[in-house]
Design a protein around this motif. Structure first.
Motif: not given
Ligand code: IPE
Ligand code: IPE
Ligand code: MG
Length: 253
Positions: A157, A161-168, A171, A180
């Protein structure tokens, strides 16, 4: 059976500090076989133990009780036993949820959806919906649960979120990773109990139990009850949890 809150004559421990108690409810099959009964009779006998322990946990002020009902490894058992365990989990949740609701229990489920019978999932979801505003205690039913599966699912999961650009990636730390997990709002396990005589975790709550106090009991799960839980809580209160810290008993010169 005594409902929670009724006087039972024993000393109910309070102030023990064990907010989250996790139990590996093990030893059902051996309990039954020792009585010349099929293993499934042991699982049936475990239902009363579970209800009594939930009532006892409420009396003792435990905030979260996680119970291991079916592991991701239990699919290795005979098709007959797997079918029994799935059907029985479904029936117990359906039969008991109103009673648990009347006790103020908030029911939540932890586990992997894949492979879990749809009918079991349906009853768990209904129990979660029915009890979602309760706050006396949270009972975390772990069905088709595995600690490694939970960590791998969380990683998948998080990667999305990394792939979607929501998490770097920079972080990512333990706190973020914890969000998660299947039940991110539950606190870490304080007291981890396993009945049945074996001394292993069998893949239960690996992340959450990193600093839990472990207790292994020879008692089979059908013989466990609220008094046995209270004894564990009293033993827990005598343990010194250091979390890696240390104090010098001799003053520095
Ligand atoms: C625990 O009891 C219940 C489940 C795993 C579902 P077991 O069925 O493992 O009983 P033993 O350990 O073989 O006695
Ligand atoms: C752990 O017990 C799983 C549950 C109690 C649901 P098991 O009986 O499956 O564990 P092992 O096989 O002894 O490690
Ligand atoms: Mg077992």
């Amino acid at each position: 059976m005594n409902e929670p809150g009724e006087p039972v004559g024993d000393h109910v421990p309070t102030g023990h500090g064990a907010d989250h108690v996790a139990i590996v409810m093990d030893g059902n099959g051996r309990w039954a076989n020792a009585r010349n009964l099929p293993r499934t009779e042991g699982h049936k006998a475990g239902e009363d133990a579970l209800m009594d322990v939930i009532a006892g946990a409420i009396n003792a002020g435990v905030k979260v009780l996680s119970v291991y009902a079916f592991s991701t490894e239990n699919w290795k058992r005979s098709p007959r036993e797997v079918s029994f365990l799935m059907g029985y989990s479904r029936d117990v949740i359906r039969k008991r949820r109103e009673e648990l609701n009347s006790w103020g229990v908030k029911i939540v489920w932890s586990g992997r959806q894949a492979r879990l019978w749809g009918s079991v999932l349906k009853e768990l979801k209904e129990a979660e919906r029915l009890t979602r505003t309760n706050s006396t205690i949270t009972v975390n039913f772990c069905v088709n649960y595995g600690g490694r599966a939970e960590i791998a699912d969380a990683a998948a999961e998080l990667a999305l979120d990394v792939q979607r650009g929501r998490v770097r990636p920079s972080q990512i730390n333990e706190d973020l990773f914890g969000t998660y997990l299947y039940q991110p709002d539950l606190p870490d396990v304080d007291l981890f109990i396993r009945t049945g005589g074996d001394q292993r975790s069998s893949n239960f709550l690996l992340w959450e139990s990193s600093y839990a106090e472990y207790m292994f009991l020879d008692l089979a799960w059908p013989d466990f009850d609220r008094r046995a839980l209270w004894q564990c809580l009293e033993r827990y209160a005598t343990r010194e949890r250091r979390f890696g810290s240390a104090t010098d008993a001799v003053a520095d010169r």
